[in-house]
Design an enzyme around this catalytic site. Structure first.
Site, mmCIF file in Angstrom:
data_model
loop_
_atom_site.group_PDB
_atom_site.id
_atom_site.type_symbol
_atom_site.label_atom_id
_atom_site.label_comp_id
_atom_site.label_asym_id
_atom_site.label_seq_id
_atom_site.Cartn_x
_atom_site.Cartn_y
_atom_site.Cartn_z
ATOM 1 N N ASP A 125 0.845 -1.193 0.000
ATOM 2 C CA ASP A 125 0.000 0.000 0.000
ATOM 3 C C ASP A 125 0.879 1.241 0.000
ATOM 4 O OD1 ASP A 125 -2.438 1.351 0.007
ATOM 5 O OD2 ASP A 125 -2.407 1.553 2.181
ATOM 6 N N HIS A 132 -4.119 14.064 -0.001
ATOM 7 C CA HIS A 132 -4.326 13.222 1.184
ATOM 8 C C HIS A 132 -3.148 13.376 2.156
ATOM 9 C CE1 HIS A 132 -5.326 9.741 3.660
ATOM 10 N NE2 HIS A 132 -4.128 9.249 3.435
ATOM 11 N N ARG A 141 0.743 16.746 12.227
ATOM 12 C CA ARG A 141 2.001 17.449 12.536
ATOM 13 C C ARG A 141 1.922 18.956 12.315
ATOM 14 N NH1 ARG A 141 3.389 12.682 9.986
ATOM 15 N NH2 ARG A 141 3.188 13.692 7.973
ATOM 16 N N GLU A 198 -10.415 4.141 2.961
ATOM 17 C CA GLU A 198 -9.515 4.890 2.091
ATOM 18 C C GLU A 198 -9.887 4.549 0.650
ATOM 19 O OE1 GLU A 198 -5.449 4.123 3.400
ATOM 20 O OE2 GLU A 198 -5.596 5.887 4.696
ATOM 21 N N GLU A 200 -9.086 4.111 -2.913
ATOM 22 C CA GLU A 200 -7.845 3.896 -3.664
ATOM 23 C C GLU A 200 -8.141 3.128 -4.945
ATOM 24 O OE1 GLU A 200 -4.419 2.478 -1.525
ATOM 25 O OE2 GLU A 200 -5.243 3.069 0.428
ATOM 26 N N ASP A 232 -9.109 0.593 1.471
ATOM 27 C CA ASP A 232 -8.143 0.161 2.480
ATOM 28 C C ASP A 232 -8.670 0.583 3.858
ATOM 29 O OD1 ASP A 232 -5.690 -0.898 3.315
ATOM 30 O OD2 ASP A 232 -4.789 1.097 3.359
ATOM 31 N N ARG A 236 -8.149 4.465 12.626
ATOM 32 C CA ARG A 236 -7.279 5.629 12.848
ATOM 33 C C ARG A 236 -6.750 5.718 14.268
ATOM 34 N NH1 ARG A 236 -5.994 6.393 7.765
ATOM 35 N NH2 ARG A 236 -7.799 6.891 6.456
ATOM 36 N N GLN A 239 -4.033 3.216 14.523
ATOM 37 C CA GLN A 239 -2.925 3.701 13.688
ATOM 38 C C GLN A 239 -2.114 4.797 14.394
ATOM 39 O OE1 GLN A 239 -4.337 5.109 9.886
ATOM 40 N NE2 GLN A 239 -2.316 5.632 9.114
ATOM 41 N N TYR A 243 1.870 3.722 14.766
ATOM 42 C CA TYR A 243 2.519 3.878 13.464
ATOM 43 C C TYR A 243 3.983 4.311 13.492
ATOM 44 C CZ TYR A 243 2.496 9.011 12.778
ATOM 45 O OH TYR A 243 2.743 10.348 12.843
ATOM 46 N N LYS A 252 -4.272 -1.424 9.636
ATOM 47 C CA LYS A 252 -4.606 -1.588 8.217
ATOM 48 C C LYS A 252 -4.769 -3.048 7.844
ATOM 49 C CE LYS A 252 -3.438 2.782 6.884
ATOM 50 N NZ LYS A 252 -4.082 3.640 5.894
ATOM 51 N N THR A 256 -9.130 -5.312 3.405
ATOM 52 C CA THR A 256 -9.009 -4.421 2.252
ATOM 53 C C THR A 256 -10.006 -4.952 1.233
ATOM 54 O OG1 THR A 256 -6.654 -4.106 2.694
ATOM 55 C CG2 THR A 256 -7.438 -3.536 0.479
ATOM 56 N N THR A 348 -4.556 6.883 -0.745
ATOM 57 C CA THR A 348 -5.866 7.528 -0.763
ATOM 58 C C THR A 348 -5.906 8.644 -1.809
ATOM 59 O OG1 THR A 348 -6.011 7.053 1.574
ATOM 60 C CG2 THR A 348 -7.599 8.632 0.702
ATOM 61 N N GLU A 362 -10.474 12.766 6.708
ATOM 62 C CA GLU A 362 -10.295 14.057 6.036
ATOM 63 C C GLU A 362 -11.626 14.787 5.903
ATOM 64 O OE1 GLU A 362 -7.389 13.694 2.493
ATOM 65 O OE2 GLU A 362 -8.030 11.673 2.998
#
Ligand code: CA
Length: 420
Positions: A125, A132, A141, A198, A200, A232, A236, A239, A243, A252, A256, A348, A362
């Site tokens: 992935d 995204h 961040r 997600e 994709e 996907d 969250r 994650q 992560y 994840k 899928t 994504t 999002e």
């Protein structure tokens, strides 16, 4: 090129997903019969195993269609892919003298069960949509550090799980996992509360590369057999805690979902478009020898249990920063061999506007701005919601569609370790 008219009338209906221009590859079964390969045409699936048994199409010395996957056909290579496509197009076109050979081998899609169209060797992935990456990076961040310093140079990816790839229509169970609230001292083990999708596109690798030998972007493009829609599913909250530093792991791995039809690269050829302008020059091995993306309109819809469907996002595959061919070429730089049946998730696909975002995180901006659906609002997926991806390349009087890529989220197990 306009609509190729077929003697299968439903294939000529404007807006249909499966005109003669498309001929996507799937695996179907009828009642208790064994799954086998077919192509979609209008409201029907054409049974290629039957055509092969009667020698109407015969791409190889051995049976490649009387199997529950397209891998053996893909292994035959692009010359055979093209020959079979030409033969099928010729036999299905309006006025074909061979119509009588096929009529008994068409089955209404409404009467068949669709399965995973290929054996997924491995699943990788990527994170190659800039809108995204900017949105997620800004939330995690701040806007200044949204894009990691490597992002404009490397198609970033992680090795995912092939074992949890499921076909459209499969239920997806809300996972449990380790979750730590930002202000909590320690994590808890609980069902995910921020379960997400997600949007994709998945590239299906149809030819292998040799161990120890990287491929060029042009060679990578030739290795791709076709594309599927891909959701996907992503937890969250799991994650966010797990992560760093190695990337997503259990967040994840739940499932899928892919569409049941592989739309071939040949069908998408008229829709090729260039990747966006490069903000930093790419290293030579990643540069584009020709247009590598496709103009494919995409949408996501959400249907609550017993409620009505709302389209929550519309975007386009041409929004990607890196193409599948560039991702595949990058994947081999280490000498890593790629196999027939490898699946590459695009990352994504979000567009530049608020209503073109390809994940609920999002769309709801991390849950801070719930968005409207018919009869309510959402921030993340709730139990018994059905999420559906749709996509199609729009030609002059026809559409090359993927069929639905759909999954219903069912409640988490009460006790994950009970054996009931
Ligand atoms: Ca993803």
């Amino acid at each position: 090129m306009g609509l190729l008219r077929s003697w299968v009338e439903s294939a000529n209906v404007p807006g249909a997903d499966f005109p003669l221009n498309n001929l996507p590859c799937g695996v179907f079964s009828l009642g208790e019969e064994e799954p086998r390969c077919g192509v979609a045409i209008g409201d029907y699936v054409l049974d290629l195993a039957a055509l092969e048994a009667e020698d109407i199409v015969a791409p190889a010395a051995h049976a490649v269609f009387d199997l529950p996957f397209w891998n053996e056909f893909m292994e035959l290579g692009s010359r055979v892919w093209a020959e079979v496509r030409i033969d099928l197009t010729d036999m299905l076109k309006e006025g074909s003298p061979k119509q009588y050979l096929l009529t008994d081998h068409l089955h209404p899609l409404a009467e068949v069960t669709l399965h995973l169209p290929f054996l997924i060797s491995e699943y990788t992935d990527f994170y190659a949509g800039k809108h995204h990456a900017m949105n997620v990076g800004t939330m995690l961040r701040g806007a200044e550090n949204a894009l990691p310093p490597n992002w404009l140079h490397i198609p970033i990816g992680y090795n995912g799980r092939a074992s949890s790839v499921v076909v459209s229509g499969s239920e997806v169970r809300r996972p449990w996992g380790q979750i730590k609230a930002p202000d909590a001292e320690s994590p808890i083990f609980a069902p995910s509360r921020r379960f997400d999708i997600e949007l994709e596109l998945g590239a299906v690798v149809g030819q292998p590369s040799r161990h120890g030998h990287p491929v060029t972007v042009a060679e990578a493009d030739e290795m791709i057999f076709g594309y599927v829609l891909l959701n996907d599913w992503s937890a969250r909250d799991i994650q966010a805690w797990e992560y760093q530093p190695l990337g997503p792991f259990q967040s994840k791995a739940t499932a899928t979902t892919i569409s049941p039809w592989i739309v071939t690269k040949a069908a998408l050829e008229p829709f090729r478009v260039a990747t966006p302008a490069r903000e930093k020059p790419l290293l030579p091995y990643l540069q584009e020898p020709r247009p590598l993306l496709y103009d494919i309109a995409l949408e996501v819809s959400l249907t609550p249990d017993g409620g009505r469907e709302t389209v929550i996002a519309r975007t386009n595959y041409r929004e990607m920063y890196y193409s599948a061919a560039q991702q595949l070429a990058h994947h081999t730089t280490s000498g890593c061999p790629m196999n027939v049946g490898d699946l590459l998730g695009s990352g994504t696909i979000s567009g530049p506007t608020k209503d073109s975002r390809g994940s609920l995180m999002e769309l709801s901006w991390g849950g801070k701005e719930p968005f409207a659906i018919d009869g309510g609002t959402r921030s993340f997926v709730e139990d018994n919601d059905t999420l559906t991806l749709r996509g199609g390349a729009i030609g002059d009087g026809y559409r090359v569609g993927f069929g639905d890529c759909s999954g219903k989220v069912v409640p988490a197990l009460t006790d994950p370790w009970s054996r009931q």
